[in-house]
Design an enzyme around this catalytic site. Structure first.
Site: not given
Ligand code: PHB
Length: 373
Positions: A33, A64, A188, A235, A305, A327
């Site tokens: 994000t 996302a 979520y 996921r 991770g 990430g």
């Molecule tokens: C976040 O914006 O902190 C965030 C968004 C999606 C995720 C995890 C964290 O799956």
């Protein structure tokens, strides 16, 4: 392909087929994000530049992306339910493909991790049950406690399932992306259904694990029917505590779910389970679930991770995963595969510019060539 997976120990640079998508390496860009979508939550040319810079990833999984107008939980996260958003994604897909890359978009509904400020007509966010997450969320106007969501009516659920399938069709057929990843992780909406700490429903979407998984399985049924299972990934984060999630039996429940997933022939399953010391590691007392999922799930698995080049190669060599996603390293290193190949130093990510803003901390991380120049 000259590669013979049977006779060679795979490493991050071994090609991999994930469903319909042929990857030149196993270095996946994890969804991140960044809160930099433009007007109407449509992707912008800056977003296209950011993703195109990272096209050497084996696969890019986008940040996302909302499937409908009730799905948002943070400022300036993109959607893929309007025409303008779809046009924005088409430019992203074209830029990544022109740079030689592959890209799927992660589809989410944030459920209770939202606020009336993000909802049409200032309505309450929706969730499986009227249980607030403990903690606060960033609204763009400061921090606010998570509101108590309203519990979805059973009759509302089919429309949500359709939104995921419609978003998948837009992603592949209209925007030209290579597929979608269903966001069933990190607390979520789908994860809120899956884990019994957030799902206290008494209808066919709550109770035992078969019922709690029904929403996910209906979404997979609809999206795989819409675009083909070989372009759909999923996921999951069985033990993650992020967004106040908990489950009474992650090992038992997610092993059951993983067995059920076999019949879908998805492109991949993407599992978040942090290595020891990582923020996404199972909390003390919780089991490690990833190995159990590997034992029962027959398709390709991406692990995430806190992996480094060395721990990622070790996981691939031991057969713990087929690919590894990165990430923060990809955020700060647009040329991560080249840096891994040359065993070069990595740029450090700047946390202050993770969310929101423009090019700073987004498209201005240097690649090796420009460092050397
Ligand atoms: C976040 O914006 O902190 C965030 C968004 C999606 C995720 C995890 C964290 O799956």
């Amino acid at each position: 392909m000259s590669q013979s997976p049977q006779t060679q120990t795979p490493d991050l640079f071994t090609p991999l087929q994930l469903g319909a998508i042929q990857l030149p390496n196993r270095i996946i860009m994890a969804p991140l994000t960044r809160s930099r979508a433009g007007e109407g939550n449509a992707p912008t040319p800056l977003n296209a530049e950011y993703y195109a810079q990272r096209a050497s990833a084996g696969l890019i999984i986008t940040e996302a992306t909302q499937v409908c107008d009730t799905a948002q939980g943070y400022p300036n996260t993109p959607g893929i339910h309007t025409d303008a958003q779809t046009v924005g994604w088409r430019a992203v897909a074209e830029a990544v493909h022109a740079a030689g890359g592959r890209i799927v978009t992660q589809l989410w509904h944030t459920g209770r991790i939202s606020h009336p400020l993000f909802q049409p007509n200032g309505a309450l966010p929706m969730a499986p049950s009227a249980i607030a997450a403990q903690g606060q969320l960033y609204t763009g106007q400061g921090m606010e406690p998570f509101p108590t969501p309203r519990a979805l009516e059973t009759a509302e659920i089919p429309a949500l399932v359709r939104h995921f399938a419609d978003a998948a069709k837009r992603a592949v057929f209209d925007a030209g992306l290579d597929g979608v990843e269903i966001h069933g992780a990190n607390g979520y909406l789908i994860d809120q259904f899956l884990r019994d700490g957030a799902n206290h429903r008494t209808d066919q979407y709550g109770g035992n694990v078969e019922n709690r998984a029904r929403f996910l399985l209906e979404i997979l049924e609809a999206t795989t029917h819409a675009i083909g299972a070989d372009r759909v990934g999923l996921r999951l984060s069985p033990t993650g505590g992020f967004n106040d999630m908990s489950d009474s039996d992650p090992l038992g429940h997610f092993t059951t779910i993983a067995k059920t997933l076999n019949s879908f022939n998805l492109a991949y399953l993407h599992v978040i389970e942090g290595l020891p010391g990582n923020a996404m590691a199972p909390a003390p007392g919780l089991p490690h679930v990833a190995a159990a999922l590997r034992a029962v799930y027959k398709g390709a698995i991406i692990l995430n991770g806190g992996y480094s080049h060395a721990t990622a190669d070790a996981a691939l060599a031991k057969g713990e995963a087929d690919a590894i996603s990165f990430g923060e390293q990809f955020l700060a290193n647009p040329d991560l595969p080249t840096r891994f190949a040359r065993k070069a130093a990595l740029n450090e990510p700047d946390r202050a510019s993770y969310y929101g803003g423009g090019a700073k901390g987004y498209t201005d991380y240097p690649a090796l060539e420009s460092v050397a120049a």
